[in-house]
Scaffold this active site. Structure first.
Site, PDB file in Angstrom:
ATOM      1  CG  ASP A  12      -2.085  54.733  10.606  1.00  0.00           C
ATOM      2  OD1 ASP A  12      -1.850  55.938  10.362  1.00  0.00           O
ATOM      3  OD2 ASP A  12      -1.407  54.172  11.365  1.00  0.00           O
ATOM      4  CG  ASP A  34      -3.077  49.607   8.825  1.00  0.00           C
ATOM      5  OD1 ASP A  34      -3.402  50.676   9.147  1.00  0.00           O
ATOM      6  OD2 ASP A  34      -2.159  49.072   8.749  1.00  0.00           O
ATOM      7  CD1 TRP A  87       5.620  52.065  12.677  1.00  0.00           C
ATOM      8  CD2 TRP A  87       6.888  51.842  14.394  1.00  0.00           C
ATOM      9  NE1 TRP A  87       4.780  51.509  13.612  1.00  0.00           N
ATOM     10  CE2 TRP A  87       5.545  51.375  14.667  1.00  0.00           C
ATOM     11  CE3 TRP A  87       7.956  51.839  15.510  1.00  0.00           C
ATOM     12  CZ2 TRP A  87       5.212  51.111  16.004  1.00  0.00           C
ATOM     13  CZ3 TRP A  87       7.606  51.544  16.700  1.00  0.00           C
ATOM     14  CH2 TRP A  87       6.306  51.051  17.022  1.00  0.00           C
ATOM     15  CD  GLU A 118       4.121  58.668  13.763  1.00  0.00           C
ATOM     16  OE1 GLU A 118       5.168  57.853  14.210  1.00  0.00           O
ATOM     17  OE2 GLU A 118       2.959  58.033  13.826  1.00  0.00           O
ATOM     18  CG  ASP A 119       1.999  57.571  17.820  1.00  0.00           C
ATOM     19  OD1 ASP A 119       3.347  57.681  17.795  1.00  0.00           O
ATOM     20  OD2 ASP A 119       1.356  56.786  17.683  1.00  0.00           O
ATOM     21  CG  MET A 125      -3.950  47.685  11.717  1.00  0.00           C
ATOM     22  SD  MET A 125      -2.642  47.836  12.386  1.00  0.00           S
ATOM     23  CE  MET A 125      -1.927  46.290  11.992  1.00  0.00           C
ATOM     24  CG  HIS A 131       0.508  45.730   7.934  1.00  0.00           C
ATOM     25  ND1 HIS A 131       1.763  46.129   8.191  1.00  0.00           N
ATOM     26  CD2 HIS A 131      -0.439  46.252   8.367  1.00  0.00           C
ATOM     27  CE1 HIS A 131       1.613  47.161   8.722  1.00  0.00           C
ATOM     28  NE2 HIS A 131       0.347  47.353   9.162  1.00  0.00           N
ATOM     29  NE  ARG A 185       7.731  47.601  11.880  1.00  0.00           N
ATOM     30  CZ  ARG A 185       8.185  47.586  13.169  1.00  0.00           C
ATOM     31  NH1 ARG A 185       9.060  47.669  13.687  1.00  0.00           N
ATOM     32  NH2 ARG A 185       6.806  48.192  14.140  1.00  0.00           N
TER      33      ARG A 185
HETATM   34  C1  LIG Z   1       4.709  53.151  20.836  1.00  0.00           C
HETATM   35  O1  LIG Z   1       3.989  52.305  20.243  1.00  0.00           O
HETATM   36  C2  LIG Z   1       2.726  52.557  19.565  1.00  0.00           C
HETATM   37  C3  LIG Z   1       1.625  51.656  19.340  1.00  0.00           C
HETATM   38  O2  LIG Z   1       2.475  50.743  18.208  1.00  0.00           O
HETATM   39  C4  LIG Z   1       3.161  53.606  18.326  1.00  0.00           C
HETATM   40  O3  LIG Z   1       2.282  54.043  17.773  1.00  0.00           O
HETATM   41  C5  LIG Z   1       4.240  54.536  18.919  1.00  0.00           C
HETATM   42  O4  LIG Z   1       4.638  55.479  17.922  1.00  0.00           O
HETATM   43  C6  LIG Z   1       5.218  54.079  19.656  1.00  0.00           C
HETATM   44  N1  LIG Z   1       6.076  55.266  20.285  1.00  0.00           N
HETATM   45  C7  LIG Z   1       7.489  54.965  20.304  1.00  0.00           C
HETATM   46  C8  LIG Z   1       8.111  56.099  20.680  1.00  0.00           C
HETATM   47  O5  LIG Z   1       8.043  54.171  19.617  1.00  0.00           O
HETATM   48 MN   LIG Z   2      -0.442  49.133  10.409  1.00  0.00          MN
END
Ligand SMILES: *[C@@H]1O[C@H](CO)[C@@H](O)[C@H](O)[C@H]1NC(C)=O
Ligand SMILES: [Mn+2]
Length: 366
Positions: free
Chosen positions: A215, A217, A277, A280-281, A307, A310, A312
């Site tokens: 990222d 930031d 948002w 995806e991670d 970080m 900021h 959203r």
């Molecule tokens: C859960 O929170 C983390 C940290 O902010 C974020 O990276 C992740 O994508 C979130 N997962 C969901 C399913 O919202």
């Molecule tokens: Mn950020």
């Protein structure tokens, strides 16, 4: 006789005490064995009966695949060794860089109170080549690393990133390039798809064997947190100030991570369909675990990161579909990823500090 009565009274007293102690100890033992057994049974039931569809754990009020499937990689920082083939010709005469760079300094002061200037950063990094490329002069780098940054409307953050990271990456003696993947247009942001684009575009330019996804930031607070690849996919941002310098949850794989080319291919890259948002991670985490890999991490001290605060972003609202998506990674990952990636490069701009790739990645419904 008169002084024997207290003695007599004492004997049954201590006997009673002993009996009680024995009973209490026995009960405690019994209870703990029962509890242990109960949990074991519970685990077994959970892992066998619900295994196939329900292997998920609660995080962020939602679910990812559980750690029971995860073989956590040993803390020892085992480095993946990458084959060196045709590249030998170019830097043949140079010796390999040391396993641990002698240039590292350890903890760093990172702050965002003073604005930083791109021209200043250029001056401070005279060894950079066009496009934010660097190759160590005195030794042959152990890895060729493409740093991929998904981007839109964060010029100020990018300035800090370049200001802090270029000196760090050079001290880490990496053969690296910086790719800022700029989402074109006003459609909802799609971080993971931009990362896929970065992977594909960087590979067109150079024979990278490692990809760091960061990222814009996030700044590491210790240069021993090496931006390279390891035997298992690496989570780099393990100790963020935002989360009180700890992991928000065990399966967290967000912020900064690295995967070798091989690891990335094994999981078919990242998902393309997380618009907005979040999640995806977690999907990437699920991909890694379901392909039998684990997560490598630095320790919490070396892994500290800051970080930039900021608000959203607009057009990056929480994705309401994310919970449903991450519950089905295993079914979707083979059809959605680097093998199904489509996009249009709008423009590639190179300057001294980075390569900017402006890309049209389409929209959720097509
Ligand atoms: C859960 O929170 C983390 C940290 O902010 C974020 O990276 C992740 O994508 C979130 N997962 C969901 C399913 O919202
Ligand atoms: Mn950020």
């Amino acid at each position: 006789m008169p002084d024997s009565s207290p003695v007599n009274l004492n004997i049954p007293g201590s006997f009673l005490q002993k009996t009680c102690t024995v009973v209490v100890v026995f009960c405690a033992l019994h209870l703990s064995v029962t509890v242990l057994y109960y949990f074991n049974t519970f685990e077994i039931i959970k892992n066998s009966v619900f295994a196939r569809n329900q292997q998920q754990k609660h995080i962020n009020f939602t679910t990812v695949y559980p750690t029971t499937m995860l073989q956590i990689a040993p803390i020892t920082e085992t480095t993946a060794t990458f084959k060196t083939e045709a590249e030998e010709t170019k830097r043949k005469e140079l010796e390999q860089c040391a396993e641990t760079s002698p240039l590292l300094v350890g903890p760093l002061r990172v702050e965002f109170s003073q604005p930083v200037d791109l021209e200043e950063s250029k001056k401070q990094n005279p060894a950079l080549q066009e496009g934010g490329r660097f190759t160590p002069r005195d030794c042959k780098a152990l890895q060729k690393v493409a740093v991929i940054i998904p981007f839109r409307n964060r010029e100020e953050h990018l300035k800090y990133w370049l200001y802090y990271l270029h000196p760090i990456l050079q001290r880490q003696q990496l053969d690296y390039g910086v790719y800022v993947i700029h989402q074109y247009g006003e459609e909802t942001f799609n971080r993971a798809k931009l990362l896929n684009v970065g992977y594909a575009e960087a590979l067109k330019e150079y024979d990278y064997d490692c990809f760091v996804f960061s990222d814009v930031d996030l700044i590491p607070m210790d240069d021993r947190n090496i931006y390279k690849c390891f035997g298992q996919p690496r989570h780099i941002a393990v100790s963020m100030d935002k989360f009180g310098f700890s992991l928000p949850y065990q399966q967290y794989f967000g912020g900064i991570s690295s995967l070798s080319k091989e690891q990335f291919e094994k999981i078919n890259g990242f998902p393309n369909n997380y618009w907005g948002w979040g999640g995806e991670d977690d999907d990437i985490y699920n991909r890694i675990v379901s392909k039998g890999m684990g997560i490598s991490r630095p320790d919490g001290t070396v892994g500290k990161c800051r970080m930039i605060r900021h608000n959203r972003d607009k057009k990056n609202e929480p994705n309401p579909q994310r919970f449903d998506r991450i519950a089905h990674t295993r079914e979707t990952m083979n059809g959605d990823g680097i093998n199904s990636l489509s996009y249009k490069v709008v423009e590639i701009k190179k300057n001294t500090l980075f390569t900017e790739i402006i890309v049209d990645i389409g929209s959720p419904r097509r």
